[in-house]
Design an enzyme around this catalytic site. Structure first.
Site, PDB file in Angstrom:
ATOM      1  CG  HIS A 299       3.189  -0.939  -8.683  1.00 25.76           C
ATOM      2  ND1 HIS A 299       2.249  -2.093  -8.522  1.00 25.76           N
ATOM      3  CD2 HIS A 299       3.099  -0.689  -9.895  1.00 25.76           C
ATOM      4  CE1 HIS A 299       1.735  -2.328  -9.672  1.00 25.76           C
ATOM      5  NE2 HIS A 299       2.308  -1.616 -10.541  1.00 25.76           N
ATOM      6  CG  HIS A 338      -4.839  -3.615  -3.524  1.00 22.65           C
ATOM      7  ND1 HIS A 338      -5.580  -3.171  -4.759  1.00 22.65           N
ATOM      8  CD2 HIS A 338      -3.684  -4.343  -4.276  1.00 22.65           C
ATOM      9  CE1 HIS A 338      -5.142  -3.538  -5.596  1.00 22.65           C
ATOM     10  NE2 HIS A 338      -3.925  -4.164  -5.588  1.00 22.65           N
ATOM     11  CG  ASP A 394       3.557  -6.975  -3.243  1.00 22.20           C
ATOM     12  OD1 ASP A 394       2.965  -6.133  -3.635  1.00 22.20           O
ATOM     13  OD2 ASP A 394       4.228  -7.595  -3.979  1.00 22.20           O
TER      14      ASP A 394
HETATM   15  C1  SDX Z   1       0.578  -3.841  -5.499  1.00 27.17           C
HETATM   16  O1  SDX Z   1      -2.787  -1.364  -8.024  1.00 27.17           O
HETATM   17  C2  SDX Z   1      -2.565  -2.855  -8.178  1.00 27.17           C
HETATM   18  O2  SDX Z   1      -3.362  -3.634  -8.608  1.00 27.17           O
HETATM   19  C3  SDX Z   1      -1.147  -2.994  -7.488  1.00 27.17           C
HETATM   20  C4  SDX Z   1      -0.909  -4.403  -7.502  1.00 27.17           C
HETATM   21  C5  SDX Z   1      -0.692  -5.397  -8.728  1.00 27.17           C
HETATM   22  O3  SDX Z   1      -1.139  -6.406  -8.809  1.00 27.17           O
HETATM   23  O4  SDX Z   1      -0.486  -4.669  -9.844  1.00 27.17           O
HETATM   24  O5  SDX Z   1      -1.764  -5.344  -6.709  1.00 27.17           O
HETATM   25  C6  SDX Z   1       0.490  -4.735  -7.046  1.00 27.17           C
HETATM   26  O6  SDX Z   1       1.116  -2.931  -5.905  1.00 27.17           O
HETATM   27  C7  SDX Z   1       0.144  -4.124  -4.144  1.00 27.17           C
HETATM   28  C8  SDX Z   1       0.229  -3.183  -3.363  1.00 27.17           C
HETATM   29  C9  SDX Z   1       1.562  -3.127  -2.569  1.00 27.17           C
HETATM   30  N1  SDX Z   1       1.893  -2.020  -1.982  1.00 27.17           N
HETATM   31  C10 SDX Z   1       2.138  -2.246  -0.531  1.00 27.17           C
HETATM   32  O7  SDX Z   1       1.720  -3.022   0.138  1.00 27.17           O
HETATM   33  C11 SDX Z   1       2.428  -0.739  -0.032  1.00 27.17           C
HETATM   34  C12 SDX Z   1       1.885  -0.533   1.281  1.00 27.17           C
HETATM   35  N2  SDX Z   1       0.362  -0.155   0.767  1.00 27.17           N
HETATM   36  C13 SDX Z   1       0.000   1.345   0.674  1.00 27.17           C
HETATM   37  O8  SDX Z   1       1.190   2.072   0.540  1.00 27.17           O
HETATM   38  C14 SDX Z   1      -1.192   1.664   0.324  1.00 27.17           C
HETATM   39  O9  SDX Z   1      -2.190   0.608   0.873  1.00 27.17           O
HETATM   40  C15 SDX Z   1      -1.437   1.319  -1.089  1.00 27.17           C
HETATM   41  C16 SDX Z   1      -0.674   2.334  -1.848  1.00 27.17           C
HETATM   42  C17 SDX Z   1      -1.311  -0.018  -1.785  1.00 27.17           C
HETATM   43  C18 SDX Z   1      -2.971   1.874  -1.529  1.00 27.17           C
HETATM   44  O10 SDX Z   1      -2.868   3.166  -0.974  1.00 27.17           O
HETATM   45  P1  SDX Z   1      -4.152   3.960  -0.920  1.00 27.17           P
HETATM   46  O11 SDX Z   1      -5.129   4.111  -2.009  1.00 27.17           O
HETATM   47  O12 SDX Z   1      -3.844   5.450  -0.339  1.00 27.17           O
HETATM   48  O13 SDX Z   1      -4.860   3.304   0.442  1.00 27.17           O
HETATM   49  P2  SDX Z   1      -6.343   3.632   0.988  1.00 27.17           P
HETATM   50  O14 SDX Z   1      -6.967   4.850   0.370  1.00 27.17           O
HETATM   51  O15 SDX Z   1      -6.962   2.183   1.071  1.00 27.17           O
HETATM   52  O16 SDX Z   1      -5.904   4.195   2.331  1.00 27.17           O
HETATM   53  C19 SDX Z   1      -6.985   4.212   3.419  1.00 27.17           C
HETATM   54  C20 SDX Z   1      -6.284   4.648   4.574  1.00 27.17           C
HETATM   55  C21 SDX Z   1      -5.279   5.848   4.732  1.00 27.17           C
HETATM   56  O17 SDX Z   1      -5.396   6.295   6.018  1.00 27.17           O
HETATM   57  P3  SDX Z   1      -6.229   7.559   6.337  1.00 27.17           P
HETATM   58  O18 SDX Z   1      -5.906   8.710   5.419  1.00 27.17           O
HETATM   59  O19 SDX Z   1      -7.703   7.134   6.206  1.00 27.17           O
HETATM   60  O20 SDX Z   1      -6.011   7.735   7.777  1.00 27.17           O
HETATM   61  O21 SDX Z   1      -5.470   3.611   4.861  1.00 27.17           O
HETATM   62  C22 SDX Z   1      -4.194   4.032   5.136  1.00 27.17           C
HETATM   63  C23 SDX Z   1      -3.978   5.184   4.357  1.00 27.17           C
HETATM   64  O22 SDX Z   1      -3.243   6.110   4.861  1.00 27.17           O
HETATM   65  N3  SDX Z   1      -3.149   2.910   4.678  1.00 27.17           N
HETATM   66  C24 SDX Z   1      -2.326   2.487   5.375  1.00 27.17           C
HETATM   67  C25 SDX Z   1      -1.713   1.658   4.431  1.00 27.17           C
HETATM   68  N4  SDX Z   1      -2.263   1.540   3.269  1.00 27.17           N
HETATM   69  C26 SDX Z   1      -3.263   2.337   3.495  1.00 27.17           C
HETATM   70  N5  SDX Z   1      -1.787   2.663   6.669  1.00 27.17           N
HETATM   71  C27 SDX Z   1      -0.875   1.859   6.989  1.00 27.17           C
HETATM   72  N6  SDX Z   1      -0.072   0.897   6.121  1.00 27.17           N
HETATM   73  C28 SDX Z   1      -0.575   0.608   4.924  1.00 27.17           C
HETATM   74  N7  SDX Z   1      -0.188  -0.350   4.108  1.00 27.17           N
END
Ligand code: SDX
Length: 456
Positions: A299, A338, A394
């Site tokens: 987050h 996201h 971020d």
């Molecule tokens: C913020 O919620 C909000 O609004 C938050 C925020 C706010 O203003 O409050 O916007 C602020 O928290 C932004 C997010 C910051 N976090 C990061 O940058 C950390 C890296 N991001 C990930 O951990 C991830 O993208 C999340 C946690 C943000 C979202 O996770 P999800 O919902 O599991 O992502 P998804 O379902 O879209 O993933 C789909 C696929 C998955 O792979 P498969 O299982 O399909 O093979 O994409 C992969 C995920 O593993 N994936 C990533 C990834 N994010 C998703 N792979 C590599 N790197 C990433 N960053």
């Protein structure tokens, strides 16, 4: 009764849902428009579940049961990915289109034209303040930027290398002990006073945490500076009385960053604010829970991880290796992806554009070219395209914070300063929502059936 009569008579009541409640379940094939027709194959019974605002009330599922002694069907939604926990007027996001609006205003317009405190007022009160309202609002917040002298004592108790987010969580929670009147959450005047205190004091606590980690004396807030200038002054004003005025370009950049981070509907930390606040605890304690949620690397802690990742990469030439590791599932690409945005986060676009102004003053951040190369490579790679992984808020923000002179540990702290107004807007909306009660989800029990200690 046929569908038409049912539909006509349902219009007479407040809404189709209360009508359905009184006429459960339909034994006939009658169908309401805007509803789900559900057949429970265990019993053959047919149910009509109204759809309102593109949602069904999960409570309607409780009617579906085999025997009356049962609880009824639950909806199972780990991490609440497809569950609306509230109805809100504060922020609108269209993740597919990359749209973000605060109270209906596009983030792009707000970021360009407004001061952060005007936006904080908009989020909390629903409209931008008039000139007079803004004078009162900013004066009250300015006059609540100081903290009790005892705060310094527990700040001093932290290790020199304590993470400032840990210090912030603790000191915001501790503030609840200085303001017992904050428990009067249903008195509008008291709520307003706590809002002034939290918006006013969070930059001071943040700057104190930074100064402690630097072994520097605390700087008191100044009433003659804007919100972002005052924060920079408390952070960087050198000891002694040499006059200090933050660079206007950096103060403007920080003002925009505060605005972009101010609210984001039902994210993890706002949900923490609402859930903890639903117990009717004071807003300082609820805000401490929200800050703790933001602290996580998935987050608000991601901006810190992005810069650490870019520093680890070290050069553009190593980008292909990192992308390979990500695609092999060995690491996350921090600052990408996201829960809601399946398009470019509009905030990331604004920050990326703003970077040049800041670097014009501070000199280019060498990590920028690695970030740009990482983005270019990822956005042309099927792994990211297929998963709709774009830069989020971020990805670039940390580069600007670093250029302004903030250490990486302070990045999520700056996020918390900005998000305080959003958390308070969400908290107050929750308190005033007659449908909201104390948060208490159910579970699917997968543990042992009854067993006894002495049984062999
Ligand atoms: C913020 O919620 C909000 O609004 C938050 C925020 C706010 O203003 O409050 O916007 C602020 O928290 C932004 C997010 C910051 N976090 C990061 O940058 C950390 C890296 N991001 C990930 O951990 C991830 O993208 C999340 C946690 C943000 C979202 O996770 P999800 O919902 O599991 O992502 P998804 O379902 O879209 O993933 C789909 C696929 C998955 O792979 P498969 O299982 O399909 O093979 O994409 C992969 C995920 O593993 N994936 C990533 C990834 N994010 C998703 N792979 C590599 N790197 C990433 N960053």
């Amino acid at each position: 009764m046929i569908a038409k009569e049912i539909f006509q008579s349902s219009l007479a009541v407040r809404d189709p849902i209360s009508f359905i409640r009184e006429n459960r379940p339909f034994e006939t094939s009658s169908v309401l428009t805007d509803s789900l027709s559900v057949k429970d194959n265990r019993t053959g019974k047919q149910y009509e579940i109204p759809i309102a605002e593109d949602a069904i009330r999960a409570a309607e599922l409780r009617k579906i049961k085999v025997s009356d002694s049962e609880l009824g069907v639950l909806s199972y939604d780990p991490s609440l990915a497809n569950t609306a926990s509230c109805r809100s007027k504060i922020t609108f996001i269209d993740g597919d289109a990359g749209i973000l609006r605060y109270r209906g205003y596009p983030i792009e317009e707000i970021a360009e034209k407004k001061e952060y405190l005007e936006v904080a007022y908009l989020l909390i009160n629903g409209e931008f303040p008039s000139k007079g309202e803004y004078e009162t609002w900013s004066k009250n917040i300015t006059y609540h930027t100081n903290v009790h002298e005892n705060v310094k004592k527990f700040m001093d108790g932290f290790h020199y290398d304590a993470h400032p987010m840990g210090m912030l969580v603790s000191s915001v929670a501790a503030l609840s002990t200085f303001y017992p009147d904050a428990k009067q959450i249903f008195q509008e005047q008291s709520r307003q006073l706590q809002i002034y205190r939290l918006v006013g004091k969070i930059p001071t606590l943040a700057a104190f945490a930074y100064r402690h980690s630097q072994g520097m004396p605390y700087n008191y807030p100044r009433n003659d500076l804007s919100y972002s200038e005052n924060f920079l002054s408390m952070m960087f004003r050198p000891p002694g009385y040499s006059p200090y005025h933050p660079d206007p370009v950096l103060a403007k950049a920080l003002n925009v960053l505060f605005i972009l981070h101010a609210d984001h509907e039902q994210n993890c930390s706002s949900t923490a604010m609402r859930v903890v606040g639903s117990s009717h605890v004071d807003p300082f304690s609820a805000a401490a829970a929200a800050i703790a949620g933001l602290y996580g690397p998935l987050h608000g802690g991601a901006n810190e991880e992005v810069v650490r990742m870019l520093e680890e990469i070290g050069s553009k030439e190593k980008v292909p290796e990192i992308i390979r590791q990500v695609k092999e599932g060995k690491r996350l690409l921090f600052g990408f992806g996201h829960r809601i945005y399946k398009n470019y986060d509009p905030r990331a676009q604004i920050i990326k554009k703003m970077a040049d102004n800041v670097f014009g003053v501070t000199g280019k951040n060498s990590l920028l070219e690695i970030a740009l190369e990482l983005e270019k490579t990822a956005l042309s790679d099927d792994y990211f395209i297929k998963r709709k992984l774009y830069p989020n808020v971020d990805f670039y923000s940390g580069l600007i914070y670093q250029a302004i002179g903030l250490p990486v540990e302070m990045f999520p702290v700056v996020f918390a300063i900005a998000r305080m107004s959003g958390w308070l807007a969400q908290w107050q909306e929750m308190l005033l929502d007659s449908e909201q009660k104390i948060a208490r989800p159910r579970q699917i029990y997968t543990g042992y059936a009854e067993r006894h200690i002495d049984s062999k």
